[in-house]
Design a protein around this motif. Structure first.
Motif, PDB file in Angstrom:
ATOM      1  N   ILE A   9       4.083   4.137 -18.177  1.00  0.00           N
ATOM      2  CA  ILE A   9       3.093   4.561 -19.165  1.00  0.00           C
ATOM      3  C   ILE A   9       2.913   3.431 -20.173  1.00  0.00           C
ATOM      4  CG2 ILE A   9       2.488   6.231 -20.965  1.00  0.00           C
ATOM      5  CD1 ILE A   9       4.170   8.301 -19.500  1.00  0.00           C
ATOM      6  N   GLY A  10       1.675   3.185 -20.536  1.00  0.00           N
ATOM      7  CA  GLY A  10       1.342   2.186 -21.539  1.00  0.00           C
ATOM      8  C   GLY A  10      -0.107   2.365 -21.959  1.00  0.00           C
ATOM      9  N   SER A  11      -0.616   1.421 -22.728  1.00  0.00           N
ATOM     10  CA  SER A  11      -2.031   1.499 -23.100  1.00  0.00           C
ATOM     11  C   SER A  11      -2.860   1.369 -21.833  1.00  0.00           C
ATOM     12  CB  SER A  11      -2.392   0.400 -24.089  1.00  0.00           C
ATOM     13  OG  SER A  11      -2.415  -0.862 -23.431  1.00  0.00           O
ATOM     14  N   ALA A  12      -4.036   1.975 -21.851  1.00  0.00           N
ATOM     15  CA  ALA A  12      -4.920   1.909 -20.688  1.00  0.00           C
ATOM     16  C   ALA A  12      -5.251   0.459 -20.342  1.00  0.00           C
ATOM     17  CB  ALA A  12      -6.195   2.714 -20.953  1.00  0.00           C
ATOM     18  N   GLU A  13      -5.437  -0.389 -21.365  1.00  0.00           N
ATOM     19  CA  GLU A  13      -5.774  -1.795 -21.123  1.00  0.00           C
ATOM     20  C   GLU A  13      -4.619  -2.531 -20.451  1.00  0.00           C
ATOM     21  OE1 GLU A  13      -5.912  -0.401 -24.268  1.00  0.00           O
ATOM     22  OE2 GLU A  13      -8.066  -0.014 -24.283  1.00  0.00           O
ATOM     23  N   LEU A  14      -3.406  -2.336 -20.942  1.00  0.00           N
ATOM     24  CA  LEU A  14      -2.239  -2.991 -20.371  1.00  0.00           C
ATOM     25  C   LEU A  14      -2.027  -2.567 -18.924  1.00  0.00           C
ATOM     26  CD1 LEU A  14       0.367  -4.682 -20.489  1.00  0.00           C
ATOM     27  CD2 LEU A  14       1.498  -2.663 -21.424  1.00  0.00           C
ATOM     28  N   LEU A  15      -2.109  -1.263 -18.666  1.00  0.00           N
ATOM     29  CA  LEU A  15      -1.865  -0.797 -17.310  1.00  0.00           C
ATOM     30  C   LEU A  15      -2.984  -1.183 -16.358  1.00  0.00           C
ATOM     31  CD1 LEU A  15       0.004   2.588 -17.622  1.00  0.00           C
ATOM     32  CD2 LEU A  15       0.881   0.271 -17.469  1.00  0.00           C
ATOM     33  N   ALA A  16      -4.188  -1.410 -16.864  1.00  0.00           N
ATOM     34  CA  ALA A  16      -5.259  -1.928 -16.007  1.00  0.00           C
ATOM     35  C   ALA A  16      -4.899  -3.329 -15.514  1.00  0.00           C
ATOM     36  CB  ALA A  16      -6.596  -1.937 -16.752  1.00  0.00           C
ATOM     37  N   VAL A  17      -4.309  -4.143 -16.371  1.00  0.00           N
ATOM     38  CA  VAL A  17      -3.864  -5.485 -15.981  1.00  0.00           C
ATOM     39  C   VAL A  17      -2.727  -5.370 -14.961  1.00  0.00           C
ATOM     40  CG1 VAL A  17      -2.733  -7.587 -16.817  1.00  0.00           C
ATOM     41  CG2 VAL A  17      -4.603  -6.567 -18.129  1.00  0.00           C
ATOM     42  N   ALA A  18      -1.769  -4.479 -15.220  1.00  0.00           N
ATOM     43  CA  ALA A  18      -0.656  -4.283 -14.289  1.00  0.00           C
ATOM     44  C   ALA A  18      -1.169  -3.795 -12.937  1.00  0.00           C
ATOM     45  CB  ALA A  18       0.348  -3.290 -14.872  1.00  0.00           C
ATOM     46  N   ALA A  19      -2.108  -2.864 -12.950  1.00  0.00           N
ATOM     47  CA  ALA A  19      -2.659  -2.332 -11.705  1.00  0.00           C
ATOM     48  C   ALA A  19      -3.415  -3.409 -10.928  1.00  0.00           C
ATOM     49  CB  ALA A  19      -3.577  -1.140 -11.999  1.00  0.00           C
ATOM     50  N   ALA A  20      -4.040  -4.347 -11.631  1.00  0.00           N
ATOM     51  CA  ALA A  20      -4.732  -5.443 -10.941  1.00  0.00           C
ATOM     52  C   ALA A  20      -3.737  -6.341 -10.209  1.00  0.00           C
ATOM     53  CB  ALA A  20      -5.558  -6.246 -11.940  1.00  0.00           C
ATOM     54  N   GLU A  21      -2.526  -6.448 -10.736  1.00  0.00           N
ATOM     55  CA  GLU A  21      -1.481  -7.246 -10.085  1.00  0.00           C
ATOM     56  C   GLU A  21      -0.893  -6.552  -8.871  1.00  0.00           C
ATOM     57  OE1 GLU A  21       1.832  -8.805 -12.295  1.00  0.00           O
ATOM     58  OE2 GLU A  21       0.530  -9.279 -13.988  1.00  0.00           O
TER      59      GLU A  21
END
Length: 171
Positions: A9-21
């Motif tokens: 769980i994190g900010s939507a912006e941070l997890l969008a970056v993680a999900a792109a990886e």
């Protein structure tokens, strides 16, 4: 009815970056600008978890049995852009366990916190609510139906689905 959750769980912006990886990651929105990535078998495999692997497949720093070795380094790297929590909960028939840890600025900053089965939550709240508070979540005064939220767990919408797999399903 059981409840089980294993997720980041994190900010939507941070997890969008993680999900792109990690292209197999499924991003599920929560309220208050947060999101979660459910720890599905596909996501864990992409991180290096061996399904049916050895019991030593946990990251010692975090203490999560399902978190692959070395994942703490990846979480630490992502946390340089914002805090990120690793959470798990298992409840059945009113009893269960919770565990949470939060990485901030490249280091483990909170936890791992564990609440054992049948143990009451401490006055500061359960592990997941405490982790969510670390991420900026707050208990809002009242829900749309006029009732008060119980804690941060409820306030961000974690009761919406009762299983990790359901969080990963497209809505």
């Amino acid at each position: 009815m059981p409840y089980e959750l294993q997720a980041l769980i994190g900010s939507a912006e941070l997890l969008a970056v993680a999900a792109a990886e990690v292209p197999v990651a499924r991003l599920a929105p929560l309220s208050q600008g947060l999101a979660l990535i459910p720890a599905t078998p596909e996501f864990l495999a992409a991180l290096g978890y061996q399904v049916g692997g050895a019991e030593g497949a946990s990251d010692e720093e975090a203490g999560f049995d399902w978190l692959p070795d070395g994942s703490g380094r990846r979480l630490a790297a992502w946390s340089k852009a914002g805090p990120i929590a690793c959470v798990e909960a298992f409840f059945f028939g009113g009893s269960g366990t919770q565990r949470a840890a939060v990485w901030v600025d490249g280091r483990l900053a909170l936890g791992p916190l564990t609440n054992a089965e049948f143990a009451p939550f401490p006055p500061e709240g359960g592990p997941i609510s405490r982790a969510l508070r670390h991420l900026g979540a707050r208990v809002e005064p009242a829900r749309a139906d006029g009732a008060d939220y119980v804690d941060e767990f409820e306030a961000v919408g974690l009761p919406a689905h009762r299983s990790t797999a359901r969080w990963a399903s497209p809505s």
